[in-house]
Design an enzyme around this catalytic site. Structure first.
Site, PDB file in Angstrom:
ATOM      1  N   ASP A  70       7.705 -53.022 -76.565  1.00  0.00           N
ATOM      2  CA  ASP A  70       6.758 -53.398 -77.699  1.00  0.00           C
ATOM      3  C   ASP A  70       5.583 -52.321 -77.094  1.00  0.00           C
ATOM      4  O   ASP A  70       5.374 -51.964 -76.037  1.00  0.00           O
ATOM      5  CB  ASP A  70       6.251 -54.720 -77.518  1.00  0.00           C
ATOM      6  N   SER A  71       5.030 -51.903 -78.415  1.00  0.00           N
ATOM      7  CA  SER A  71       3.882 -50.833 -78.060  1.00  0.00           C
ATOM      8  C   SER A  71       2.949 -50.629 -79.242  1.00  0.00           C
ATOM      9  O   SER A  71       3.070 -51.408 -80.272  1.00  0.00           O
ATOM     10  CB  SER A  71       4.649 -49.213 -78.146  1.00  0.00           C
ATOM     11  N   GLY A 154       3.449 -42.644 -87.016  1.00  0.00           N
ATOM     12  CA  GLY A 154       2.353 -43.517 -86.925  1.00  0.00           C
ATOM     13  C   GLY A 154       1.227 -43.003 -86.591  1.00  0.00           C
ATOM     14  O   GLY A 154       0.694 -42.275 -87.460  1.00  0.00           O
ATOM     15  N   TYR A 155       0.500 -43.252 -85.690  1.00  0.00           N
ATOM     16  CA  TYR A 155      -0.754 -42.970 -85.265  1.00  0.00           C
ATOM     17  C   TYR A 155      -0.923 -41.649 -84.760  1.00  0.00           C
ATOM     18  O   TYR A 155      -1.954 -41.109 -84.271  1.00  0.00           O
ATOM     19  CB  TYR A 155      -1.676 -44.052 -84.473  1.00  0.00           C
ATOM     20  N   LYS A 176       6.494 -34.453 -76.030  1.00  0.00           N
ATOM     21  CA  LYS A 176       5.612 -35.819 -76.007  1.00  0.00           C
ATOM     22  C   LYS A 176       6.493 -36.663 -75.129  1.00  0.00           C
ATOM     23  O   LYS A 176       5.879 -37.790 -74.694  1.00  0.00           O
ATOM     24  CB  LYS A 176       5.791 -36.150 -77.612  1.00  0.00           C
TER      25      LYS A 176
HETATM   26  P1  IMP Z   1       6.924 -51.044 -82.023  1.00  0.00           P
HETATM   27  O1  IMP Z   1       6.720 -51.055 -80.648  1.00  0.00           O
HETATM   28  O2  IMP Z   1       7.974 -50.347 -82.332  1.00  0.00           O
HETATM   29  O3  IMP Z   1       6.386 -52.445 -82.805  1.00  0.00           O
HETATM   30  O4  IMP Z   1       5.698 -50.154 -82.642  1.00  0.00           O
HETATM   31  C1  IMP Z   1       4.362 -50.659 -82.884  1.00  0.00           C
HETATM   32  C2  IMP Z   1       3.388 -49.542 -83.743  1.00  0.00           C
HETATM   33  O5  IMP Z   1       2.560 -48.900 -82.792  1.00  0.00           O
HETATM   34  C3  IMP Z   1       4.191 -48.626 -84.528  1.00  0.00           C
HETATM   35  O6  IMP Z   1       4.624 -49.064 -85.729  1.00  0.00           O
HETATM   36  C4  IMP Z   1       2.868 -47.703 -84.503  1.00  0.00           C
HETATM   37  O7  IMP Z   1       2.037 -48.111 -85.408  1.00  0.00           O
HETATM   38  C5  IMP Z   1       2.210 -47.997 -83.245  1.00  0.00           C
HETATM   39  N1  IMP Z   1       2.952 -46.640 -82.267  1.00  0.00           N
HETATM   40  C6  IMP Z   1       3.553 -47.110 -81.258  1.00  0.00           C
HETATM   41  N2  IMP Z   1       3.903 -45.845 -80.300  1.00  0.00           N
HETATM   42  C7  IMP Z   1       3.728 -45.111 -81.037  1.00  0.00           C
HETATM   43  C8  IMP Z   1       3.382 -43.511 -80.935  1.00  0.00           C
HETATM   44  O8  IMP Z   1       4.097 -42.951 -79.917  1.00  0.00           O
HETATM   45  N3  IMP Z   1       2.983 -42.761 -81.946  1.00  0.00           N
HETATM   46  C9  IMP Z   1       2.254 -43.369 -83.038  1.00  0.00           C
HETATM   47  N4  IMP Z   1       2.114 -44.749 -83.122  1.00  0.00           N
HETATM   48  C10 IMP Z   1       2.952 -45.181 -82.217  1.00  0.00           C
END
Ligand code: IMP
Length: 194
Positions: A70-71, A154-155, A176
């Site tokens: 989760d990120s 994303g961001y 990256k």
């Molecule tokens: P998940 O972990 O796939 O649920 O991602 C969570 C959200 O965090 C993503 O949809 C992005 O909005 C943001 N995010 C997580 N990692 C990154 C990254 O490496 N770059 C840009 N956005 C990120």
């Protein structure tokens, strides 16, 4: 060869995950590869909790070793928003053009030293005997003043890396991965799996 399931449906993530875990001598399967359809509610308050919820649920369904991540983005000036709501911020279907413009707008007039932010990634490994290991890693940076760069997702276009003089959307995928929250967390969980 032992099997490890990575609880994601995201093929870009799987590519990065397979590359980093290549020397583990394990077959790394996505949810799709493993034929699993699961709709797990990520209602944790922290990145760690969400990763654990996903890993444990799929591990209980399959009896295999399961990894889940989760990120998200934490912006210090906004009390660590959007945080665990990063994907859902302003609505799941809202474009990142709009989300990024909104965040830049909320930081209008805020000087460089108060624009600190980080991408965070937690990865949990759930084992069939009930054990769970969790790691967390971060990539530190600052929120820029405009979107820059066409790589990443994303961001990334608003995430400025002072040491590199560019945003994470201006780095190649390989560059990256070496410094990213996800790359670091994957290398850390690999040590737990050996
Ligand atoms: P998940 O972990 O796939 O649920 O991602 C969570 C959200 O965090 C993503 O949809 C992005 O909005 C943001 N995010 C997580 N990692 C990154 C990254 O490496 N770059 C840009 N956005 C990120």
């Amino acid at each position: 060869m032992r099997k490890i399931i990575f609880a994601t449906g995201n093929q870009d993530k799987m590519k990065e995950i397979r590359e980093i875990l290549a020397d583990l001598d394990a077959e790394v399967l996505s949810l799709k590869d493993a034929g699993i359809k699961a709709d797990i509610v990520e209602d944790g308050r922290t990145f760690e909790e969400n990763a654990q919820i996903k890993a444990r649920a799929i591990c209980e369904m399959t009896g295999e070793i399961v990894l889940a991540d989760d990120s998200g983005l934490e912006i210090d000036y906004l009390n660590k928003e959007p945080g665990v709501y990063s994907a859902r911020y302003m609505g799941e279907d809202t474009s990142y053009r709009i989300k990024n413009a909104n965040l830049i707008g909320r930081l209008e007039g805020v000087p460089d030293e108060q624009r600190t932010a980080r991408f965070v990634c937690a990865i949990a490994a759930a084992f069939p005997d009930g054990r769970i290991k969790t790691v967390r890693a971060a990539m530190e940076g600052r929120i820029g003043y405009e979107e820059k760069g066409g790589n990443g997702f994303g961001y990334d276009p608003i995430f400025y890396l002072p040491e590199y003089g560019c945003t994470s959307a201006e780095l190649s995928m390989e560059e990256k991965n070496k410094i990213s929250h996800r790359g670091k967390a994957l290398r850390a969980i690999k040590d737990e799996l050996r």
